[in-house]
Design a protein around this motif. Structure first.
Motif, PDB file in Angstrom:
ATOM      1  N   UNK A 253      -1.064  25.807  -3.366  1.00 16.89           N
ATOM      2  CA  UNK A 253      -0.098  25.404  -4.383  1.00 16.89           C
ATOM      3  C   UNK A 253       0.488  24.034  -4.066  1.00 16.89           C
ATOM      4  N   UNK A 254       0.563  23.715  -2.760  1.00 20.92           N
ATOM      5  CA  UNK A 254       1.067  22.411  -2.335  1.00 20.92           C
ATOM      6  C   UNK A 254       0.180  21.872  -1.230  1.00 20.92           C
ATOM      7  N   UNK A 255       0.134  20.565  -1.124  1.00 22.23           N
ATOM      8  CA  UNK A 255      -0.581  19.866  -0.068  1.00 22.23           C
ATOM      9  C   UNK A 255       0.431  19.059   0.735  1.00 22.23           C
ATOM     10  N   UNK A 256       0.474  19.297   2.042  1.00 21.65           N
ATOM     11  CA  UNK A 256       1.344  18.534   2.927  1.00 21.65           C
ATOM     12  C   UNK A 256       0.511  17.523   3.700  1.00 21.65           C
ATOM     13  N   UNK A 257       0.850  16.252   3.574  1.00 17.38           N
ATOM     14  CA  UNK A 257       0.187  15.194   4.324  1.00 17.38           C
ATOM     15  C   UNK A 257       0.953  14.965   5.618  1.00 17.38           C
ATOM     16  N   UNK A 258       0.397  15.459   6.710  1.00 15.98           N
ATOM     17  CA  UNK A 258       1.010  15.296   8.030  1.00 15.98           C
ATOM     18  C   UNK A 258       0.082  14.439   8.872  1.00 15.98           C
ATOM     19  N   UNK A 259      -0.148  13.230   8.390  1.00 18.74           N
ATOM     20  CA  UNK A 259      -1.182  12.359   8.961  1.00 18.74           C
ATOM     21  C   UNK A 259      -0.592  11.161   9.692  1.00 18.74           C
ATOM     22  N   UNK A 260       0.595  11.320  10.219  1.00 27.15           N
ATOM     23  CA  UNK A 260       1.185  10.273  11.033  1.00 27.15           C
ATOM     24  C   UNK A 260       2.200   9.421  10.297  1.00 27.15           C
ATOM     25  N   UNK A 261       2.819   8.517  11.049  1.00 28.22           N
ATOM     26  CA  UNK A 261       3.863   7.650  10.512  1.00 28.22           C
ATOM     27  C   UNK A 261       3.614   6.223  10.979  1.00 28.22           C
ATOM     28  N   UNK A 262       4.257   5.278  10.291  1.00 28.57           N
ATOM     29  CA  UNK A 262       4.147   3.877  10.667  1.00 28.57           C
ATOM     30  C   UNK A 262       5.521   3.233  10.624  1.00 28.57           C
ATOM     31  N   UNK A 263       5.734   2.174  11.398  1.00 27.07           N
ATOM     32  CA  UNK A 263       7.058   1.544  11.451  1.00 27.07           C
ATOM     33  C   UNK A 263       7.525   1.072  10.075  1.00 27.07           C
ATOM     34  N   UNK A 264       8.790   1.270   9.794  1.00 21.22           N
ATOM     35  CA  UNK A 264       9.368   0.868   8.514  1.00 21.22           C
ATOM     36  C   UNK A 264       9.801  -0.595   8.582  1.00 21.22           C
ATOM     37  N   UNK A 265       8.822  -1.476   8.556  1.00 19.98           N
ATOM     38  CA  UNK A 265       9.110  -2.915   8.600  1.00 19.98           C
ATOM     39  C   UNK A 265       8.721  -3.621   7.309  1.00 19.98           C
ATOM     40  N   UNK A 266       8.331  -2.873   6.294  1.00 20.40           N
ATOM     41  CA  UNK A 266       8.060  -3.486   4.995  1.00 20.40           C
ATOM     42  C   UNK A 266       9.383  -3.759   4.283  1.00 20.40           C
ATOM     43  N   UNK A 267       9.414  -4.781   3.477  1.00 15.26           N
ATOM     44  CA  UNK A 267      10.601  -5.147   2.704  1.00 15.26           C
ATOM     45  C   UNK A 267      11.824  -5.356   3.601  1.00 15.26           C
ATOM     46  N   UNK A 268      11.571  -5.922   4.779  1.00 14.49           N
ATOM     47  CA  UNK A 268      12.638  -6.157   5.751  1.00 14.49           C
ATOM     48  C   UNK A 268      12.803  -7.635   6.063  1.00 14.49           C
ATOM     49  N   UNK A 269      11.815  -8.436   5.655  1.00 14.79           N
ATOM     50  CA  UNK A 269      11.896  -9.868   5.910  1.00 14.79           C
ATOM     51  C   UNK A 269      11.348 -10.291   7.257  1.00 14.79           C
ATOM     52  N   UNK A 270      10.597  -9.411   7.928  1.00 15.55           N
ATOM     53  CA  UNK A 270      10.089  -9.754   9.263  1.00 15.55           C
ATOM     54  C   UNK A 270       9.029 -10.851   9.201  1.00 15.55           C
ATOM     55  N   UNK A 271       8.379 -11.006   8.028  1.00 17.52           N
ATOM     56  CA  UNK A 271       7.355 -12.044   7.895  1.00 17.52           C
ATOM     57  C   UNK A 271       7.934 -13.432   8.141  1.00 17.52           C
ATOM     58  N   UNK A 272       9.195 -13.601   7.819  1.00 17.30           N
ATOM     59  CA  UNK A 272       9.870 -14.885   8.003  1.00 17.30           C
ATOM     60  C   UNK A 272       9.828 -15.326   9.470  1.00 17.30           C
ATOM     61  N   UNK A 273       9.705 -14.350  10.363  1.00 18.33           N
ATOM     62  CA  UNK A 273       9.741 -14.643  11.796  1.00 18.33           C
ATOM     63  C   UNK A 273       8.393 -14.393  12.477  1.00 18.33           C
ATOM     64  N   UNK A 274       7.328 -14.312  11.655  1.00 20.42           N
ATOM     65  CA  UNK A 274       5.989 -14.244  12.198  1.00 20.42           C
ATOM     66  C   UNK A 274       5.440 -12.862  12.455  1.00 20.42           C
ATOM     67  N   UNK A 275       6.098 -11.828  11.910  1.00 17.28           N
ATOM     68  CA  UNK A 275       5.631 -10.461  12.131  1.00 17.28           C
ATOM     69  C   UNK A 275       5.079  -9.879  10.830  1.00 17.28           C
ATOM     70  N   UNK A 276       4.145  -8.938  10.972  1.00 15.16           N
ATOM     71  CA  UNK A 276       3.493  -8.353   9.807  1.00 15.16           C
ATOM     72  C   UNK A 276       4.261  -7.145   9.300  1.00 15.16           C
TER      73      UNK A 276
END
Length: 458
Positions: A253-276
């Protein structure tokens, strides 16, 4: 009013610890959060997940002791209501009060780095005279799977906050989230199938840990499919369906995606300082971000030991480093977080529990240590009293050059409470000869330490 000494982006447990540390040291500190103060751990991870698991563990424990009256099944409504209470009904007002009482300036909104020591929060620009600290945590990693975009799927958030017990659930992923949620919902009455691509769940732990946990899941009625990969997803007759690499399929009835996590650095402005965006922020042991003198980070966002307790530990180091302007502090001092190099403790709150600290045997060998592995079954007077049919296993990994522990793993019911003793032994580099004189109380499960040392040859 928008000038601060320190700005912390991310109001979860990690950010709270960093901010509280600098505020207690007299620095004017702003704590910025876009969702709920208290973060992932409080509302969608540690606390609600363990609240879902604990009732099932208590019922199973009672059943293992003859003479204890128990019911046939859990009261799902009561379990979910207790879960809601531990998640504060997803109301963060209590966390906000704590932050204010701790002397923090609470700022609600999305924080973005827009310049040196400058953070934009939905149009309001804050400046920091000393440091900016990023504690934004992590987000679920979605697998690239044909058809998945057309299948409504749970992440860990939906799995821990669901209002009803699903009639059936397919869990994709055999890591910590996968096995914990599979067991929690199975014990609440859901028909659960767990799909893991490896030979066993929990592949990053000692091999016997995954094997014993898989046995525990099967005992609770979970269908455990190992050694198969998901090759596609679709909705078939209203059910979420995964096509598998062996040509079979599973549905729920439901599908749970438990396939890991990634750092929440999107939409943070880190690109301005050379990070992806989406990648971890590289830091030294004080939490200072590589190449940016005023920027710090702690917790999941760094990719180092992504566990709440490790993040809080790193945050305390960051706060201390900012207060003292530590540049080259010595290992095992307050301004540095070095435990993640060799002494990370972790518990998987399944039944049986997995409690581990330090290196696995494989990791120790890869690092070139002179490894000796000692395995014993957990079969002592304390475990026999604890539960009829108690089944568990313990392993210690010893560096023979120094005769010190570099890793310990316990698997069995209620082994988590033995973990801190192992952590102290690893961090303290206690020798085998000295450990012999740490006498375990009788009759407790901790007497397994004596069996381990005897098997070592003392």
């Amino acid at each position: 009013m928008d000038d601060f000494d320190v700005i912390v982006i991310g109001g979860g447990p990690v950010g709270e610890n960093a901010a509280a540390r600098t505020a207690a040291g007299g620095l004017r500190t702003a704590l910025v959060e876009v969702e709920r103060f208290g973060g992932e751990c409080s509302y969608w991870a540690c606390m609600p997940s363990k609240a879902l698991l604990r009732p099932g563990h208590a019922l199973a424990a009672a059943r293992r002791v003859p003479g204890v009256p128990v019911g046939e099944r859990l009261d799902a409504a009561a379990v979910l209501a207790r879960r809601d209470a531990f998640a504060s009904d997803w109301d963060d007002s209590g966390q906000v009060r704590w932050a204010v009482d701790a002397g923090l300036e609470v700022v609600r909104g999305r924080g973005r780095l827009v310049g040196e020591r400058r953070v934009d929060v939905d149009g309001r620009v804050l400046t920091a005279s000393r440091a900016v600290v990023v504690c934004t945590g992590s987000v679920p990693r979605t697998p690239r799977l044909p058809g998945l975009a057309d299948v409504p799927a749970w992440t860990s958030r939906e799995a821990t906050s669901a209002r009803e017990v699903p009639s059936s659930l397919v869990v994709l992923g055999g890591g910590v989230v996968g096995v914990e949620m599979a067991q929690a919902w199975a014990r609440l009455g859901s028909a659960v199938t767990l799909v893991a691509s490896g030979e066993r769940p929990l592949p990053r732990f000692e091999e016997f840990a995954g094997e014993l946990v898989a046995d525990g899941l099967r005992a609770d009625g979970v269908t455990v499919r190992t050694g198969v990969r998901a090759t596609g997803a679709s909705v078939v007759a209203g059910a979420a369906t995964l096509a598998l690499s062996d040509g079979s399929s599973v549905s729920g009835a439901h599908l749970l995606l438990a396939t890991g996590r990634q750092p929440a650095t999107s939409d943070l402005g880190v690109e301005r300082f050379g990070f992806a965006a989406g990648e971890p922020l590289p830091v030294d042991d004080t939490g200072r971000v590589t190449g940016v003198d005023w920027l710090y980070a702690a917790g999941d966002v760094t990719g180092r030991a992504p566990l709440t307790h490790q993040g809080k530990y790193a945050a305390r180091a960051v706060g201390t480093a900012i207060l003292t302007d530590a540049r080259s502090p010595q290992p095992w001092t307050a301004p540095v977080a070095t435990a993640d190099h060799a002494a990370v403790p972790q518990v998987v709150f399944t039944d049986p529990e997995v409690a581990s600290v330090g290196r696995t045997a494989a990791q120790a060998r890869e690092e070139g240590l002179d490894v000796r592995v000692v395995d014993v079954d957990i079969a002592v007077a304390g475990s026999s009293l604890h539960a009829d049919g108690y089944r568990g296993k313990a392993r210690m990994v010893v560096d023979e050059r120094t005769r010190t522990l570099v890793g310990v793993t316990f698997v069995g019911p209620d082994t988590a409470e033995m973990l801190h003793a192992a952590t102290i032994a690893v961090v303290g580099e206690v020798t085998m000869d000295r450990l012999w004189h740490a006498v375990p109380a009788y009759p407790t499960i901790s007497e397994v330490w004596l069996r381990l040392l005897e098997a070592y040859g003392l």
